[in-house]
Design a protein around this motif. Structure first.
Motif, short mmCIF file in Angstrom:
data_model
loop_
_atom_site.label_atom_id
_atom_site.label_comp_id
_atom_site.label_asym_id
_atom_site.label_seq_id
_atom_site.Cartn_x
_atom_site.Cartn_y
_atom_site.Cartn_z
N GLY A 116 0.82 -1.22 0.00
CA GLY A 116 0.00 0.00 0.00
C GLY A 116 0.84 1.25 0.00
O GLY A 116 1.35 1.69 -1.03
N VAL A 117 1.03 1.86 1.18
CA VAL A 117 1.85 3.07 1.33
C VAL A 117 3.04 2.72 2.22
O VAL A 117 2.86 2.25 3.35
N ILE A 118 4.23 2.97 1.71
CA ILE A 118 5.45 2.67 2.45
C ILE A 118 6.17 3.97 2.78
O ILE A 118 6.47 4.78 1.89
N GLY A 119 6.43 4.19 4.05
CA GLY A 119 7.21 5.34 4.48
C GLY A 119 8.66 4.92 4.71
O GLY A 119 8.91 3.95 5.42
N LEU A 169 4.66 10.89 10.65
CA LEU A 169 4.68 9.86 9.61
C LEU A 169 4.55 8.47 10.22
O LEU A 169 3.84 7.61 9.67
N ILE A 170 5.23 8.22 11.33
CA ILE A 170 5.25 6.88 11.91
C ILE A 170 4.05 6.62 12.82
O ILE A 170 3.94 5.53 13.39
N VAL A 209 3.42 0.61 6.25
CA VAL A 209 4.66 0.10 6.82
C VAL A 209 5.72 1.18 6.75
O VAL A 209 5.71 2.04 5.86
N ILE A 210 6.64 1.15 7.72
CA ILE A 210 7.76 2.09 7.79
C ILE A 210 9.06 1.30 7.62
O ILE A 210 9.22 0.23 8.20
N VAL A 211 9.98 1.84 6.81
CA VAL A 211 11.31 1.24 6.64
C VAL A 211 12.34 2.30 7.04
O VAL A 211 12.57 3.25 6.29
N PRO A 212 12.97 2.18 8.20
CA PRO A 212 14.03 3.12 8.57
C PRO A 212 15.38 2.61 8.08
O PRO A 212 15.72 1.44 8.25
N ARG A 213 16.15 3.49 7.46
CA ARG A 213 17.50 3.15 7.00
C ARG A 213 18.46 4.20 7.56
O ARG A 213 18.44 5.34 7.13
N GLU A 245 8.54 4.40 18.84
CA GLU A 245 7.44 5.36 18.74
C GLU A 245 6.40 5.03 17.67
O GLU A 245 5.31 5.59 17.68
N ALA A 246 6.73 4.13 16.76
CA ALA A 246 5.85 3.89 15.61
C ALA A 246 4.54 3.21 16.02
O ALA A 246 4.52 2.33 16.88
N ARG A 247 3.46 3.63 15.38
CA ARG A 247 2.18 2.95 15.49
C ARG A 247 1.85 2.23 14.18
O ARG A 247 0.74 1.78 13.96
#
Length: 427
Positions: free
Chosen positions: A127-130, A201-202, A210-214, A226-228
Motif C-alpha cells: 500500500g503506502v510505504i514510508g 509519519l510513523i 509500513v515504515i522502513v528506517p535506513r 514510537e511507531a504505530r
C-alpha cells in the motif's frame, strides 16, 4: 518573523495529513497499474536523471556547501556527494529494477476444496510505504523504484543534509511518473526538515502501511519505539563465523578473512569469529597474520590470546558490539554446541556462517541458528539483496513476521487469499 511553535506544529500536522491522504489515493492507482506502465515509469525516471545531470549536481553542491559550513565530517560528506558516475549508477539501477519480474498479481496454490470452490493466494502491494533514511541521495531513487515496481506508493524522508539533492531527484521522479500516466503523488519526498514530521509519519496508520528506517541505530531505535505502524528493520549486524574442527583450513581462512575485511562499515561484516578448539592452533596464526597486515585490532578470549600475542583481552561488551570498523572479537569454543549457544546469546539475528565439511553439522547449524540468513562455507558478506538474486533491496529485516533478510520486491508485497466459485453456497 518568528513562527510560534504551536503554529509550526499545526502546519506540519496539516502538511503530513495532506501527504498521507495523497499517498493513500495514489496507492490505489499503483495497485492496479500494469507491469508495462510501471516499467515505463522507471525507464522515464532514469532518462530524466540523465537529462537533468546539471541540475542534480548543482543541488548537490548546495548541500555539500551547507554541510561543510555545518561541520559535517569527511565520511558523511563523502556519502552525501553526487557525481556523474553516481547519477549514471542511479539510472542504471532503475533500469535493472524495470527488468526484474513483477511479483504483483502472481497467483499460487490454487486448489479445489471438497465444497467445489477453488482457494489460492495472490501477491499484492503493501500500500503506502514510508521510508526514513540518512545522507545518501541515491537512496531516494532506489527506494522510489522498488516501491513503484512492487505497486506501492512511497513517502520518502531523507536526511536534512541532502534536502536540495533529494528535491532535485524528486522532480525527476515526478516527471517520469507523469510521462507514464501515473500519479505524481505515488512518490512524495517530504518538503520539510522538521523532526516533528517524522513523528507524525510513523503514527499515521490510516495512511501508512509500513515504515522502513535506513540509518544509524539511534534512528531505528526511535522509530521502533514510537511507531504505530509496522516497521521493517534491523538494529544491529552482529554477525558470526564459526570455524568447525571439521573445516577445510584454506576455506576457513579465506572466508573468515573476507567476512571481516572486505568492507568494515557494513551490516553483514563479521564482528565475532568463533573457532573450535581442535583447530584453533592451526587456523588462528595464519588469520592473525592476515588481519595484522590489514591493521585489524583483535580482541580475544584467554585461549585466543594464548595463540595470538597481538590480541588484547575481550570484554563482555565485545561479544555484543557491532564495530563497523577494523576490530574483531575472537572466541575459542569447545565445539558446535557451544558455538550455537554463543550465537543464541549474542547474535542480532542478522547473518551467521559455519565453515565445515561435515554435512550433519552443517544441517544442524542451518536448523538451529535463528538468524535471517544462515550460511554454510560462505562469507557473511553475501547477505545482500543483489547477491541473493533480488536485483535490489530496500534494507535488511531481522524481524520474523512477513519480510525477513534482504527485502526486495517480494518483501514489499503481501499475499491475500482468493476464492473462485460458480454459484457455490455453504450448506
Amino acid at each position: 518573523m518568528t513562527v510560534p511553535a504551536e503554529t509550526a506544529q499545526l502546519d506540519v500536522r496539516a502538511y503530513m495529513s495532506d501527504v498521507g491522504r495523497q499517498a493513500r489515493e495514489a496507492s490505489r492507482a499503483m495497485a492496479r497499474a500494469g507491469t508495462r506502465v510501471k516499467d515505463a515509469a522507471l525507464l522515464a525516471i532514469a532518462a530524466q536523471l540523465l537529462a537533468n545531470e546539471a541540475a542534480l549536481l548543482a543541488a548537490n553542491a548546495r548541500d555539500l556547501e551547507q554541510g561543510r559550513a555545518a561541520g559535517l565530517d569527511a565520511a558523511l560528506l563523502d556519502r552525501l556527494t553526487l557525481n556523474t558516475a553516481g547519477i549514471t549508477g542511479m539510472a542504471e539501477g532503475l533500469r535493472q529494477i524495470a527488468a526484474l519480474p513483477d511479483p504483483v498479481g502472481e497467483i499460487t496454490d490454487m486448489n479445489y476444496r471438497p465444497s467445489g470452490i477453488q482457494v489460492g493466494r495472490m501477491r499484492v502491494p503493501l500500500g503506502v510505504i514510508g521510508i526514513i533514511y540518512e545522507s545518501r541521495p541515491n537512496v531516494t531513487a532506489d527506494a522510489a523504484a522498488l516501491c513503484l515496481k512492487s505497486g506501492n506508493a512511497a513517502i520518502l524522508r531523507g536526511g536534512s543534509e541532502a534536502f536540495h539533492s533529494n528535491r532535485a531527484i524528486a522532480a525527476c521522479i515526478h516527471a517520469g511518473l507523469e510521462a507514464a500516466g501515473l500519479p505524481r503523488h505515488a512518490v512524495q519526498v517530504m518538503e520539510t526538515t522538521d523532526r516533528a514530521a517524522v513523528g507524525l509519519l510513523i503514527t499515521m496508520p490510516e495512511y501508512v502501511d509500513v515504515i522502513v528506517p535506513r540509518g544509524g541505530k539511534g534512528l531505528i531505535e526511535r522509530i521502533s519505539a514510537e511507531a504505530r505502524v509496522p516497521v521493517i528493520k534491523h538494529l544491529n549486524g552482529i554477525c558470526h563465523v564459526y570455524i568447525d574442527d571439521r573445516a577445510d583450513r584454506d576455506k576457513a581462512v579465506r572466508i573468515a578473512f573476507n567476512a571481516k575485511t572486505h568492507r568494515y562499515g557494513v551490516c553483514n561484516a563479521m564482528e565475532t569469529l568463533l573457532v573450535a578448539e581442535g583447530v584453533a592452533a592451526q587456523v588462528l596464526p595464519e588469520l592473525g597474520r592476515l588481519y595484522g597486515e590489514k591493521g585489524v585490532e583483535l580482541r580475544g578470549c584467554p585461549a585466543t590470546r594464548a595463540i595470538l600475542a597481538q590480541a588484547v583481552e575481550a570484554t563482555a561488551e565485545d561479544w555484543d558490539t557491532e564495530y563497523l570498523a577494523p576490530i574483531l572479537s575472537i572466541r575459542v569454543v569447545p565445539g558446535l554446541e557451544e558455538a550455537i549457544e554463543h550465537i543464541h546469546r549474542h547474535s542480532s539475528g542478522h547473518t551467521e556462517s559455519i565453515v565445515t565439511e561435515d554435512i550433519g553439522r552443517a544441517r544442524r547449524f542451518l536448523t538451529e541458528v535463528d538468524s535471517s540468513s544462515v550460511m554454510v562455507n560462505a562469507s557473511t558478506r553475501f547477505a545482500d539483496g543483489f547477491e541473493y538474486g533480488l536485483g535490489a533491496e530496500i534494507g535488511i529485516s531481522t524481524d520474523k513476521i512477513h519480510a525477513r533478510g534482504p527485502v526486495g520486491l517480494e518483501g514489499l508485497t503481501s499475499r491475500k487469499y482468493i476464492v473462485v466459485g460458480d454459484g457455490h453456497i455453504r450448506e
